[in-house]
Design a protein around this motif. Structure first.
Motif, mmCIF file in Angstrom:
data_model
loop_
_atom_site.group_PDB
_atom_site.id
_atom_site.type_symbol
_atom_site.label_atom_id
_atom_site.label_comp_id
_atom_site.label_asym_id
_atom_site.label_seq_id
_atom_site.Cartn_x
_atom_site.Cartn_y
_atom_site.Cartn_z
ATOM 1 N N TYR A 171 14.533 -5.903 -16.956
ATOM 2 C CA TYR A 171 14.302 -6.799 -18.095
ATOM 3 C C TYR A 171 14.218 -5.950 -19.358
ATOM 4 N N TYR A 172 14.494 -6.601 -20.481
ATOM 5 C CA TYR A 172 14.445 -5.910 -21.759
ATOM 6 C C TYR A 172 13.037 -6.011 -22.329
ATOM 7 N N ALA A 173 12.516 -4.873 -22.808
ATOM 8 C CA ALA A 173 11.119 -4.786 -23.206
ATOM 9 C C ALA A 173 10.976 -4.878 -24.729
ATOM 10 N N GLY A 185 10.606 -6.526 -7.151
ATOM 11 C CA GLY A 185 10.682 -5.120 -7.469
ATOM 12 C C GLY A 185 9.326 -4.489 -7.721
ATOM 13 N N CYS A 186 9.366 -3.202 -8.040
ATOM 14 C CA CYS A 186 8.176 -2.412 -8.306
ATOM 15 C C CYS A 186 7.608 -2.784 -9.673
ATOM 16 N N GLY A 187 6.314 -2.942 -9.728
ATOM 17 C CA GLY A 187 5.714 -3.234 -11.021
ATOM 18 C C GLY A 187 4.672 -4.321 -10.943
ATOM 19 N N PRO A 188 4.252 -4.799 -12.094
ATOM 20 C CA PRO A 188 4.804 -4.563 -13.427
ATOM 21 C C PRO A 188 4.562 -3.144 -13.943
ATOM 22 N N ILE A 189 5.329 -2.771 -14.965
ATOM 23 C CA ILE A 189 5.292 -1.410 -15.484
ATOM 24 C C ILE A 189 3.949 -1.099 -16.143
ATOM 25 N N SER A 190 3.178 -2.134 -16.476
ATOM 26 C CA SER A 190 1.881 -1.932 -17.123
ATOM 27 C C SER A 190 0.808 -1.445 -16.157
ATOM 28 N N LEU A 193 14.199 8.957 -20.791
ATOM 29 C CA LEU A 193 13.900 8.131 -19.624
ATOM 30 C C LEU A 193 12.509 8.484 -19.118
ATOM 31 N N CYS A 194 11.724 7.481 -18.807
ATOM 32 C CA CYS A 194 10.385 7.693 -18.249
ATOM 33 C C CYS A 194 10.295 7.011 -16.889
ATOM 34 N N LYS A 195 9.891 7.777 -15.893
ATOM 35 C CA LYS A 195 9.672 7.247 -14.548
ATOM 36 C C LYS A 195 8.174 7.176 -14.286
ATOM 37 N N LYS A 196 7.765 6.110 -13.638
ATOM 38 C CA LYS A 196 6.342 5.890 -13.401
ATOM 39 C C LYS A 196 6.100 5.574 -11.940
ATOM 40 N N ASN A 197 5.237 6.356 -11.300
ATOM 41 C CA ASN A 197 4.850 6.115 -9.912
ATOM 42 C C ASN A 197 3.706 5.105 -9.877
ATOM 43 N N ASN A 202 0.821 -1.219 0.000
ATOM 44 C CA ASN A 202 0.000 0.000 0.000
ATOM 45 C C ASN A 202 0.852 1.265 0.000
ATOM 46 N N GLU A 203 1.938 1.228 -0.736
ATOM 47 C CA GLU A 203 2.794 2.393 -0.921
ATOM 48 C C GLU A 203 3.081 2.587 -2.399
ATOM 49 N N THR A 204 3.571 3.780 -2.719
ATOM 50 C CA THR A 204 3.913 4.100 -4.106
ATOM 51 C C THR A 204 5.403 3.887 -4.338
ATOM 52 N N CYS A 205 5.728 3.201 -5.417
ATOM 53 C CA CYS A 205 7.131 3.012 -5.800
ATOM 54 C C CYS A 205 7.345 3.607 -7.189
ATOM 55 N N GLU A 206 8.602 3.757 -7.557
ATOM 56 C CA GLU A 206 8.942 4.414 -8.812
ATOM 57 C C GLU A 206 9.749 3.467 -9.702
ATOM 58 N N ALA A 207 9.128 2.989 -10.776
ATOM 59 C CA ALA A 207 9.814 2.171 -11.777
ATOM 60 C C ALA A 207 10.211 3.068 -12.949
ATOM 61 N N ALA A 208 11.047 2.566 -13.824
ATOM 62 C CA ALA A 208 11.523 3.371 -14.951
ATOM 63 C C ALA A 208 11.683 2.501 -16.186
ATOM 64 N N HIS A 209 11.448 3.112 -17.333
ATOM 65 C CA HIS A 209 11.786 2.470 -18.610
ATOM 66 C C HIS A 209 12.433 3.532 -19.494
ATOM 67 N N PHE A 210 13.347 3.107 -20.338
ATOM 68 C CA PHE A 210 14.060 4.083 -21.155
ATOM 69 C C PHE A 210 14.484 3.476 -22.479
#
Length: 230
Positions: A183-185, A71-76, A54-58, A41-49
């Motif tokens: 991981y590679y996207a 880790g944080c995610g999935p990025i979707s 670079l894009c960061k996503k809360n 129940n917390e916000t984490c910050e993942a990134a894709h670039f």
């Protein structure tokens, strides 16, 4: 199979390879990075670039998505996203686009090499257009540089992929990094597909443009009748 049909198939495969490589260059999903999530129940910050930004996503991690130690995610997952362009070719500015000291030199190299790949694709396309509009021996002659240009574009794609892979590896192995997973996207997958199609089809096109092999043992390649592309 007739030589003209083989060339048409090669051109179609090259178009697919160019589309894949162009998609990879202009998108920013080459790699996804995730920090460790300690609490639910917390916000984490993942990134894709990618090569350019670079894009960061809360991302809000609920009890349904929380897995201890991962880790944080999935990025979707939904979340607020903020993207920042790399200042690749501007000297004297920040060398630390990421707070965790990314290897800017790697990204500069990967982006520059990808531009060379696009340039080779353009040159190869011009040669193909000249081959399609030309007549006689000029059509076969232009297939040779076209095949070489596309093969070079594939090689540049491979080098760009390897440079990006080393960049991600360097960031993950850094003692100051906050990332524990990566991981590679799909952009990376597009670049891999573009490399395979461009390089192999470029070599195939080069082989197709070669003189016809002699039908008899006592002939040489120069004596054999040239096979014209109609």
């Amino acid at each position: 199979m007739h030589k003209r049909t083989k060339i048409k198939i090669a051109v179609f495969v090259l178009l697919v390879g160019m589309a894949c490589m162009f998609t990879a260059v202009v998108t920013d999903h080459w790699a996804v990075l995730s920090p460790r999530v300690e609490k639910v129940n917390e916000t984490c910050e993942a990134a894709h670039f990618g090569l350019w930004r670079l894009c960061k996503k809360n991302i809000y991690i609920s009890s349904e998505n929380f897995v201890e130690g991962l880790g944080c995610g999935p990025i979707s997952l939904p979340g607020e996203e903020n993207c920042t362009y790399f200042r690749h070719f501007t000297p004297g500015q920040d060398a630390e686009i990421f707070e965790y000291k990314t290897q800017k030199e790697y990204n500069i190299s990967a982006a520059a090499i990808s531009i060379f790949s696009l340039a080779f694709m353009i040159l190869g396309s011009l040669c193909l257009i000249g081959s399609c509009t030309g007549k006689g021996k000029g059509r076969d002659y232009l297939l040779k540089p076209a095949g070489m240009f596309f093969a070079f574009a594939g090689l540049c794609s491979f080098i760009s992929l390897e440079v990006m892979r080393q960049s991600v590896k360097r960031m993950i192995e850094s003692e100051e990094t906050i990332w524990i997973e990566y991981y590679y996207a799909w952009s990376f997958a597009c670049a891999c597909t573009g490399f395979v199609l461009l390089f192999l089809t470029g070599i195939a096109l080069l082989i197709l443009s070669m003189p016809q092999m002699p039908r008899n043992p006592w002939e040489t390649c120069m004596d054999a009748e040239p096979e014209q592309v109609e």
